[in-house]
Scaffold this motif. Sequence first.
Motif, short mmCIF file in Angstrom:
data_model
loop_
_atom_site.label_atom_id
_atom_site.label_comp_id
_atom_site.label_asym_id
_atom_site.label_seq_id
_atom_site.Cartn_x
_atom_site.Cartn_y
_atom_site.Cartn_z
N GLY A 35 -1.90 -3.72 -1.78
CA GLY A 35 -1.57 -3.30 -3.13
C GLY A 35 -2.24 -2.03 -3.60
N VAL A 36 -2.97 -1.35 -2.75
CA VAL A 36 -3.66 -0.11 -3.14
C VAL A 36 -2.66 1.04 -3.22
CG1 VAL A 36 -5.30 1.65 -2.36
CG2 VAL A 36 -5.92 -0.77 -2.28
N THR A 37 -2.81 1.86 -4.25
CA THR A 37 -2.03 3.09 -4.38
C THR A 37 -2.96 4.29 -4.41
OG1 THR A 37 -0.25 2.01 -5.63
CG2 THR A 37 -0.44 4.40 -5.84
N LEU A 38 -2.74 5.22 -3.50
CA LEU A 38 -3.41 6.52 -3.53
C LEU A 38 -2.34 7.52 -3.95
CD1 LEU A 38 -5.47 6.28 -0.19
CD2 LEU A 38 -6.10 5.48 -2.49
N ILE A 57 0.84 -1.20 0.00
CA ILE A 57 0.00 0.00 0.00
C ILE A 57 0.87 1.25 0.00
CG2 ILE A 57 -1.45 1.41 1.54
CD1 ILE A 57 -3.10 -1.03 2.11
N VAL A 58 0.48 2.24 -0.81
CA VAL A 58 1.16 3.54 -0.85
C VAL A 58 0.11 4.64 -0.71
CG1 VAL A 58 2.57 5.12 -2.20
CG2 VAL A 58 3.01 2.66 -2.32
N LEU A 112 -5.79 7.75 -8.51
CA LEU A 112 -4.72 8.67 -8.88
C LEU A 112 -5.23 10.10 -9.07
CD1 LEU A 112 -3.02 6.38 -11.55
CD2 LEU A 112 -2.47 6.54 -9.12
N GLY A 113 -4.46 11.05 -8.56
CA GLY A 113 -4.76 12.45 -8.77
C GLY A 113 -5.61 13.06 -7.68
N ALA A 114 -5.81 14.37 -7.78
CA ALA A 114 -6.58 15.12 -6.78
C ALA A 114 -8.07 14.96 -7.06
CB ALA A 114 -6.16 16.58 -6.79
N ILE A 115 -8.54 13.73 -6.97
CA ILE A 115 -9.94 13.43 -7.24
C ILE A 115 -10.65 13.12 -5.92
CG2 ILE A 115 -9.43 12.58 -9.54
CD1 ILE A 115 -9.71 9.72 -8.45
N THR A 139 -2.92 13.10 0.44
CA THR A 139 -4.11 12.26 0.53
C THR A 139 -4.95 12.66 1.75
OG1 THR A 139 -2.96 10.39 -0.48
CG2 THR A 139 -4.95 9.89 0.78
N GLU A 140 -6.26 12.64 1.57
CA GLU A 140 -7.19 12.87 2.68
C GLU A 140 -8.15 11.70 2.76
OE1 GLU A 140 -8.76 17.04 2.88
OE2 GLU A 140 -7.63 17.24 1.00
N ILE A 141 -8.22 11.10 3.94
CA ILE A 141 -9.05 9.91 4.15
C ILE A 141 -10.01 10.17 5.30
CG2 ILE A 141 -9.03 7.47 4.81
CD1 ILE A 141 -6.29 7.23 3.49
#
Length: 246
Positions: free
Chosen positions: A103-106, A86-87, A133-136, A92-94
């Motif tokens: 295996g998740v990538t943010l 995981i990255v 991916l990205g500021a979504i 990132t905001e969660i």
Amino acid sequence: MLTAIKEDIRTAYDRDPAVRSALEVLTCYPGLHAIWMYRMGNALWRRHFFWLARFISHMARFLTGIEIHPGATIGRRFFIDHGMGIVIGETTEIGDDVTLYHGVTLGGTTWEKIKRHPTLHDGVIVGAGAKVLGAITIGKQSRIGANSVVFRDVPEHSTVVGIPGTVVATTESLIEDGRINLDHHLLANPVAEALGHVLKMIDDVNARVDTFHPDAKGAKAKASDELDKDRLSEQEKLERFLGGGI
């Protein structure tokens, strides 16, 4: 800190049926170890001890295989299942009650020092191997299917699968009996649906041919204007499933 650890242990009980004891969670859950080390690093990051915060993050990655940047913002009851690979990037905001699988990538999509990583609202579930991916923005209580690649905003209560990520279903809530529904494997198959639309278009073409050959065996032709409407409708659906993304 102790209150947060107790809440994390309860969260593990809620979201992993393999849990057998609190001792097991404390000692054998690398996802929680990574979260606890992130919290230490984040506290230092907010006090501008940047190197020390990054060093703690680096050690967490070495020990758990999970990389969480100390500058990320993470809410309560965050749960990482398995966790390896995981990255989670710096901006990132969660939200609360979010679940990530291994295996998740943010990840980010720009070199500029701006908001460049995703925002996941409350109750989001991201399946194994997915890339966001990205500021979504991923709307609350949405599900991202395993190995999906998402680079556009996702409405709340949505289920997304595929490359590029496509909304294939909506749900009113992922909360059932006060707990998050983890049945994230119950997803639609957009490829099968797309092929179904292709077959429908072929049938319409055959029907159009029959209009020019009224004596053909079994010909039951539609009017040309109706065929045009059907064809355009099916083309739009096909483009959405195969290349249109969200």
